[in-house]
Scaffold this active site. Structure first.
Site, PDB file in Angstrom:
ATOM      1  N   ASP A  32       0.855  -1.184   0.000  1.00 53.54           N
ATOM      2  CA  ASP A  32       0.000   0.000   0.000  1.00 53.54           C
ATOM      3  C   ASP A  32       0.894   1.237   0.000  1.00 53.54           C
ATOM      4  OD1 ASP A  32      -2.931   1.055   0.448  1.00 53.54           O
ATOM      5  OD2 ASP A  32      -1.635   2.261   1.725  1.00 53.54           O
ATOM      6  N   GLU A  34       0.997   5.626   0.166  1.00 52.54           N
ATOM      7  CA  GLU A  34       0.378   6.933   0.343  1.00 52.54           C
ATOM      8  C   GLU A  34       1.139   7.915  -0.531  1.00 52.54           C
ATOM      9  OE1 GLU A  34      -2.386   7.113   1.876  1.00 52.54           O
ATOM     10  OE2 GLU A  34      -2.258   5.097   2.715  1.00 52.54           O
ATOM     11  N   HIS A 176      -5.708   4.882   6.051  1.00 50.63           N
ATOM     12  CA  HIS A 176      -4.914   5.671   5.094  1.00 50.63           C
ATOM     13  C   HIS A 176      -3.467   5.830   5.542  1.00 50.63           C
ATOM     14  CE1 HIS A 176      -8.278   6.574   2.482  1.00 50.63           C
ATOM     15  NE2 HIS A 176      -8.994   6.927   3.536  1.00 50.63           N
ATOM     16  N   ASP A 181      -2.986  -0.159   6.216  1.00 45.71           N
ATOM     17  CA  ASP A 181      -3.826  -0.562   5.088  1.00 45.71           C
ATOM     18  C   ASP A 181      -3.318  -1.859   4.464  1.00 45.71           C
ATOM     19  OD1 ASP A 181      -5.130   1.743   5.651  1.00 45.71           O
ATOM     20  OD2 ASP A 181      -4.939   2.637   3.666  1.00 45.71           O
TER      21      ASP A 181
END
Length: 601
Positions: A32, A34, A176, A181
């Site tokens: 994951d 960001e 998030h 995540d």
């Protein structure tokens, strides 16, 4: 490369599971990311989280913040909790990527798993390109794709990670942050693999085939609609049995793009519904991407296709209006009327009513216009209630009171209106100066959230005003002929020059001249046969404004040359100073103010 496994012994009867790599033996790296919210090409990664699993067991975890090359926008900071301060001392992408790739072990056959995998993989590919590393091309499993096939609508309303996490009771709640995540996605993956096993899927090869072939039968049944469509660039229209246009799109290869609507690559539910209603696909072959983009806008404006989310009906946009009252004020309206000659000013169109409201709030914060909606006579009588709260705090001169009760006189109020009119048209100095003063005041009082709100309001106004001020000269010019060397995207027609004819902000014609030929005869023919465009009247719908914006974007590309310009003064010499009018921006306009506002942050 060896995977550390051996083949079956002699005389052993292979099972179906032995025909591929069993899922229980596969190593998955659940990833994951960001990001700053920008395009993948910017490689704006701010955090990487990954969990390596095999046979339901966690083998290791990887997590690090990443210092991006551009600041993290405020709304992304709120969403992820990752601030610019947190990443200021974090390692760069060039430092992080090698460690992540070594942990992932894609070269050793590990499988990349992500929720909405195209998003994460696009950023990882861009990161490899930016840092000069080859993309390892791992096998990819997308838990969104699996969930669409394995989770019924009565179980979950959507396939978002948070929704699936609640459905399957994951040990970690997604929030998030990359590692959290990724951990939640691991649990979702295991739950989905448990379900897919009941459908005879036991190997990686089975899993890939299951994901690739699970095409909605409604879409598969309509694949004949792509037969006979041209493998050429242009616009395509899906139409129903009655001839109503359902959807309009563009592509460099119409046949290939339309065919994709009937495969597993198309996963949007609304497109499945649209294809179910479609009976024909009508293509329009175009010479250039610009022509295709404009034709798409016009077809959407003409037909208002129900399945096009963007660029729909012009009446759905919002404009900010400076009214023609005796004591003008700002108002939100849905269309431009024929009162411009009477003194009305319009700013827009805004696709979001909230953005228009922010622009109005910025002007009210920097200019003491009245905000009440009551009708005030040209000579106020002063009757009625006293001054409102805005007047008491200096945000309004209270013209409603009349000069007899200490209200603002007509001359001084007209000066305020003139400042607002100037901000809309050409001079945002006052708005910038007062806005920055307010920002400094709030920051000095450590009221940072209010300062951020003030900045966002001013940014909303200046962004809209800058577009309007750049657009206006092009929309007012009778004729512009411009050209650039033909270097289109693959699939588009190549030649000597791509020539564009613009009249009053509208595309009147375009052509691509043959390579090596004199372009001037072709340009003259284009001018002679181009669409006749009447001067714009007040009340132009929003989509014509969008067309002007598209043309302006093309004109401002590197390499575009001005061939001729008719500014309405009787000449069309491209070398005349009037040619600059088509690209003029006011010296103290919104673009200048927006630049200085950003520089002050």
């Amino acid at each position: 490369m060896s995977t550390g496994t051996t083949g079956p012994p002699a005389g052993f009867q292979s099972s179906f599971e032995d025909l591929g790599q069993p899922l229980a033996d596969a190593t998955f790296v659940v990833v994951d990311l960001e990001t700053t919210g920008g395009a993948p090409a910017d490689a704006g990664i701010t955090e990487i989280g990954a969990v390596k699993v095999r046979g339901g067991q966690v083998l290791g975890e990887f997590q690090t913040l990443v210092r991006p090359s551009s600041p993290i926008p405020a709304f992304v900071q709120v969403l992820t909790g990752i601030t610019n301060g947190m990443v200021a001392t974090a390692p760069s992408l060039a430092q992080v990527l090698p460690a992540f790739l070594e942990f992932a072990g894609f070269e050793r056959g590990t499988v990349l798993v992500a929720h909405n995998a195209p998003y994460d993989t696009s950023f990882l590919k861009a990161a490899c390109q930016v840092t000069g590393r080859p993309w390892p091309k791992p096998r990819v499993v997308d838990t969104v794709v699996l969930a669409r096939q394995l989770v019924d609508r009565d179980e979950a309303p959507d396939r978002k990670l948070g929704t699936l996490a609640r459905l399957f009771g994951t040990a970690t709640t997604p929030d998030h942050r990359a590692l959290h995540d990724a951990r939640a996605t691991v649990d979702v993956l295991h739950a989905l693999l448990g379900r897919v096993g009941n459908r005879g899927v036991h190997s990686l090869e089975d899993l890939s085939a299951f994901a690739a072939t699970a095409v909605n039968p409604v879409r598969r049944a309509k694949k004949h609609l792509a037969v006979g469509l041209p493998s050429a660039p242009g616009v395509y229209q899906f139409r129903d049995a009655a001839g109503r246009v359902l959807y309009v799109g563009t592509s460099v290869d119409v046949h290939r793009r339309v065919s994709s609507y009937f495969t597993a690559s198309e996963t949007r539910p609304r497109m499945t519904e649209m294809v179910r209603l479609a009976s024909t696909v009508v293509p329009v072959v175009c010479q250039t991407p610009l022509e295709a983009r404009v034709r798409e806008l016009r077809l959407i404006a003409e037909h208002a296709p129900p399945y096009n989310r963007r660029s729909k009906a012009p009446e759905k946009v919002t404009w900010v209006k400076l009214t023609t009252d005796a004591w003008p004020r700002l108002s939100l309206v849905k269309q431009v009327r024929d009162d411009v000659a009477a003194g009305a000013e319009y700013l827009g169109p805004f696709r979001s009513t909230r953005t228009a409201e922010l622009a109005v709030e910025a002007l009210h914060e920097t200019h003491p216009l009245r905000q009440c909606t009551r009708r005030i006579p040209r000579t106020p009588t002063g009757e009625g209630p006293g001054a409102c709260v805005l007047a008491e705090i200096g945000r309004c001169g209270a013209p409603c009171l009349g000069t007899g009760r200490g209200g603002q006189d007509a001359e001084s109020y007209a000066a305020v209106v003139a400042e607002v009119r100037a901000a809309l048209r050409s001079d945002a100095t006052t708005a910038l100066t007062r806005g920055r003063e307010r920002l400094r005041e709030l920051a000095g009082q450590q009221r940072y959230e209010e300062a951020a709100t003030t900045r966002d309001r001013l940014e909303a106004f200046l962004t809209a005003a800058e577009r309007a001020q750049r657009r206006a000269p092009v929309a007012a010019t009778p004729e512009i002929v411009a050209a650039r060397r033909s270097e289109p995207a693959p699939g588009w027609r190549t030649g000597g020059w791509e020539v564009v004819l613009i009249r009053y902000g509208r595309l009147a014609g375009t052509c691509v001249t043959p390579a090596g030929s004199d372009p001037m005869p072709h340009i003259e023919a284009l001018r002679a046969t181009g669409e006749v465009v009447a001067p714009p009247a007040p009340g132009r719908p929003g989509l014509l404004v969008e067309e002007t914006d598209v043309l302006l974007g093309w004109l401002e590309q590197p390499g575009v040359r001005l061939v001729s310009l008719d500014d309405g003064r009787g000449d069309d010499d491209a070398g005349d100073a009037g040619a600059a009018v088509a690209w003029a921006s006011p010296v103290r306009g919104a673009g200048w103010a927006r630049h200085h506002l950003r520089g002050a942050q």
